[in-house]
Design an enzyme around this catalytic site. Structure first.
Site, short mmCIF file in Angstrom:
data_model
loop_
_atom_site.label_atom_id
_atom_site.label_comp_id
_atom_site.label_asym_id
_atom_site.label_seq_id
_atom_site.Cartn_x
_atom_site.Cartn_y
_atom_site.Cartn_z
N ASP A 140 41.55 40.40 45.93
CA ASP A 140 40.29 40.53 45.17
C ASP A 140 39.15 41.11 46.01
O ASP A 140 38.34 41.90 45.51
CB ASP A 140 39.86 39.17 44.59
CG ASP A 140 40.58 38.86 43.28
OD1 ASP A 140 41.56 39.57 42.95
OD2 ASP A 140 40.18 37.90 42.59
N ASN A 189 43.02 42.84 39.46
CA ASN A 189 42.80 41.82 38.42
C ASN A 189 41.62 40.95 38.82
O ASN A 189 41.60 39.75 38.56
CB ASN A 189 44.07 40.99 38.23
CG ASN A 189 44.02 40.19 36.92
OD1 ASN A 189 43.09 40.35 36.12
ND2 ASN A 189 44.98 39.32 36.72
N ASP A 191 38.97 26.49 37.41
CA ASP A 191 40.04 26.89 38.34
C ASP A 191 40.70 25.67 38.99
O ASP A 191 41.93 25.52 38.98
CB ASP A 191 39.50 27.82 39.44
CG ASP A 191 39.01 29.16 38.88
OD1 ASP A 191 39.18 29.38 37.65
OD2 ASP A 191 38.47 29.97 39.65
N GLU A 231 44.08 34.98 34.53
CA GLU A 231 45.17 35.81 35.05
C GLU A 231 46.36 35.87 34.10
O GLU A 231 47.13 36.82 34.09
CB GLU A 231 45.60 35.30 36.43
CG GLU A 231 44.69 35.72 37.57
CD GLU A 231 43.39 34.95 37.64
OE1 GLU A 231 42.93 34.40 36.62
OE2 GLU A 231 42.78 34.92 38.73
N HIS A 238 48.08 33.58 40.79
CA HIS A 238 48.02 32.87 42.08
C HIS A 238 47.92 31.36 41.92
O HIS A 238 48.55 30.60 42.64
CB HIS A 238 46.86 33.41 42.91
CG HIS A 238 45.52 33.37 42.21
ND1 HIS A 238 44.35 33.10 42.84
CD2 HIS A 238 45.17 33.58 40.90
CE1 HIS A 238 43.35 33.14 41.98
NE2 HIS A 238 43.82 33.45 40.80
N ARG A 239 47.12 30.92 40.94
CA ARG A 239 46.93 29.46 40.82
C ARG A 239 48.17 28.75 40.27
O ARG A 239 48.41 27.59 40.57
CB ARG A 239 45.69 29.14 39.98
CG ARG A 239 44.44 29.68 40.61
CD ARG A 239 43.16 29.02 40.20
NE ARG A 239 42.07 29.87 40.64
CZ ARG A 239 41.63 29.95 41.91
NH1 ARG A 239 42.15 29.18 42.83
NH2 ARG A 239 40.66 30.78 42.24
N LYS A 256 46.15 37.24 45.64
CA LYS A 256 44.87 37.49 44.95
C LYS A 256 43.70 36.79 45.66
O LYS A 256 42.62 37.35 45.78
CB LYS A 256 44.95 37.01 43.49
CG LYS A 256 43.72 37.38 42.66
CD LYS A 256 43.91 37.00 41.20
CE LYS A 256 42.87 37.64 40.29
NZ LYS A 256 41.55 37.01 40.34
O1 LIG Z 1 31.94 33.82 38.78
C1 LIG Z 1 32.97 33.52 39.41
O2 LIG Z 1 33.07 33.70 40.64
C2 LIG Z 1 34.09 32.90 38.67
C3 LIG Z 1 33.87 32.33 37.43
C4 LIG Z 1 34.93 31.63 36.66
O3 LIG Z 1 35.28 32.45 35.57
P1 LIG Z 1 34.73 32.21 34.06
O4 LIG Z 1 33.27 32.22 34.09
O5 LIG Z 1 35.32 33.37 33.34
O6 LIG Z 1 35.29 30.88 33.62
C5 LIG Z 1 36.17 31.37 37.53
O7 LIG Z 1 37.25 31.00 36.72
C6 LIG Z 1 36.53 32.57 38.36
O8 LIG Z 1 37.68 32.33 39.13
C7 LIG Z 1 35.42 32.92 39.31
C1 LIG Z 2 40.00 33.25 37.01
C2 LIG Z 2 40.16 33.66 38.26
O1 LIG Z 2 39.84 34.90 38.74
P1 LIG Z 2 38.83 36.04 38.30
O2 LIG Z 2 37.78 36.06 39.35
O3 LIG Z 2 39.65 37.29 38.29
O4 LIG Z 2 38.26 35.70 36.95
C3 LIG Z 2 40.73 32.73 39.27
O5 LIG Z 2 40.66 33.07 40.49
O6 LIG Z 2 41.28 31.68 38.93
#
Ligand SMILES: O=C(O)C1=C[C@@H](OP(=O)(O)O)[C@@H](O)[C@H](O)C1
Ligand SMILES: C=C(OP(=O)(O)O)C(=O)O
Length: 441
Positions: A53, A97, A320, A348, A392-393, A423
């Site tokens: 990422d 992703n 998460d 994901e 990944h999770r 990721k």
């Molecule tokens: O802003 C961020 O860093 C994130 C927000 C969350 O997503 P959502 O807001 O779509 O739930 C989380 O699931 C993602 O892994 C990271």
């Molecule tokens: C939802 C996730 O990732 P993203 O930042 O791509 O939304 C995650 O890392 O669980």
């Protein structure tokens, strides 16, 4: 390039114990990279996450003409900020992703203007972005879909902003609001930008991370609760000089859960009680399940306190880390319910469905609701090959089912396609082996 096998067999482990240093936070790393790029001045970033990422974000910035250097082989990076003016006006950007890359970049590039295309892996093209695009286009930006309406790929052209009062829906992803907030100073040169949230906002603690980092880069956001956010005119991002990335609190959840399930103590280093990441609140859920948790300045430790208790709670604030609770529920003394996790369906993979399917392979009885999971643990955890859905999770949290808990034994767990951990945590299985090694049956 790291080599991963086609699958990985985890033998049942009697005990989890030891300490590990966390990789940097994904959420903080990608926000910091973008803010450092947009800012005036040079930013030295310490302990940036090394993963797919962040690689995607670094490569995109490079293509956009932002200069950055890695210091030797370390995770220290020096980013030369462009002060809101990108040197490259046309680029084709691969976003993998990474939600934390495509959403904020879409808003920033639309605000700056140019000719940019953003695309990713096939799952990225199924992850919604329509609420963000609607908000930006309604303000005068020009973003078009080149595939399915509402989803990447996107084509961004130069628009003409005609209103600085924007509204965005908050019920699909908080990253849309994060994206607008981070781009707001680019649009607030002469007039304040106001962002109103329509309806319920999910995943709120991630907005706190955004506001915290914007402040570190010199931009103050005034807010009315979670409803309305204002960026006053004339604010610009300026480099704080150097910035340190905390360890990833979501990555911490697997190790802390291991300590809570299988003896412990397990200590994670790099994140502590003053963390800006909402996912540190995962420890409250572990405590509710009966684990003993200690928080230090820059570490957290968890140990078992006998059998885990079942939990019934709302997990909207930690979507998460909540996946880790779903697997820990295999070790609880009754039925657990994870509520308000509907956003799992657009991450994901469809995580509600994937989690239910894989927990059932281990013998659990699972009820999958629209936005909840109810998990009845099995008498014995059954050995299984766990499919990971390029998530990944899924790979990381299911490793926990190989642990022996106070209540029941872990089973032999085969993790299919373990490379998906790249990721956010390329060395996950090495770190997991460190806290379970020596106790293999
Ligand atoms: O802003 C961020 O860093 C994130 C927000 C969350 O997503 P959502 O807001 O779509 O739930 C989380 O699931 C993602 O892994 C990271
Ligand atoms: C939802 C996730 O990732 P993203 O930042 O791509 O939304 C995650 O890392 O669980």
């Amino acid at each position: 390039m790291k080599h991963y096998p086609h699958h990985l067999d985890l033998q049942p482990a009697l005990r989890a114990q030891g300490s590990m240093r966390l990789p940097g936070s994904k959420s903080i790393s990608n926000r910091t990279l973008l803010l450092a790029a947009l800012a005036g001045g040079v930013t030295r970033i310490h302990d940036l996450l090394a993963s797919d990422d962040t690689h995607v974000m670094l490569m995109a910035l490079q293509k956009l003409g932002v200069r950055w250097e890695q210091v030797g082989e370390s995770q220290e990076y020096v980013v030369h900020g462009v002060d809101g003016v990108l040197p490259v006006h046309q680029a084709d950007l691969f976003m993998g992703n990474a939600g934390t890359a495509i959403r904020p970049l879409t808003a920033a590039l639309a605000a700056i203007g140019g000719d940019y295309t953003l695309h990713g892996v096939s799952r990225m093209h199924e992850r919604p972005i329509g609420d963000l695009v609607d908000a930006l286009n309604a303000a005068g930006m020009r973003i078009e879909y080149t595939g399915e309406p509402g989803f990447p790929p996107l084509h961004i052209r130069r628009g003409q902003i005609h209103t600085r009062r924007m509204s965005v829906k908050g019920n699909v992803s908080s990253q849309f609001l994060t994206a607008l907030l981070m781009a707001a100073p680019l649009m607030a040169r002469e007039e304040a930008v106001v962002i109103d949230v329509i309806g319920e906002l999910i995943s709120k603690p991630y907005i706190e991370i955004t506001l915290n980092l914007m402040k570190r880069f010199g931009v103050i956001v005034e807010r009315e609760g979670w409803q309305s956010f204002t960026v006053a005119a004339g604010q610009r991002y300026c480099s704080p000089g150097s910035i340190h990335v905390e360890g990833d609190a979501s990555s911490a959840s697997y190790f802390l859960a291991a300590g809570a399930i299988a003896g412990g103590p397990v200590r994670v280093e790099g994140v502590g009680r003053d963390s800006i990441q909402g996912d540190v609140r995962f420890v409250q859920a572990l405590e509710q399940m009966g684990a003993a948790v200690t928080l230090g300045d820059n570490w957290i430790e968890a140990r078992s306190n006998g059998m885990l208790k079942a939990i019934d709670a709302d997990f909207n604030h930690i979507p998460d880390a909540a996946m880790t609770i779903a697997v820990a529920a295999l070790y609880a003394d009754g039925v657990s319910t994870l509520r308000n996790i509907g956003s799992w369906r657009v991450k994901e993979t469809d995580r509600l469905s994937a989690m239910a399917t894989e927990l059932r392979k281990l013998g659990a009885a699972v009820e999958e609701g629209d936005d909840y999971l109810r998990i009845a643990p099995p008498e014995r955890i059954a050995p299984a090959a766990i499919d990971t859905y390029d998530d990944h999770r899924m790979a990381m949290c299911f490793s926990l089912a190989s642990l022996d808990g106070a209540a029941r034994r872990g089973a032999q767990i085969r993790i299919m396609d373990p490379k998906c951990v790249a990721k956010t945590f390329p060395d996950y299985f090495e770190a997991f082996a460190m806290v379970t090694r020596g106790d293999l049956i």
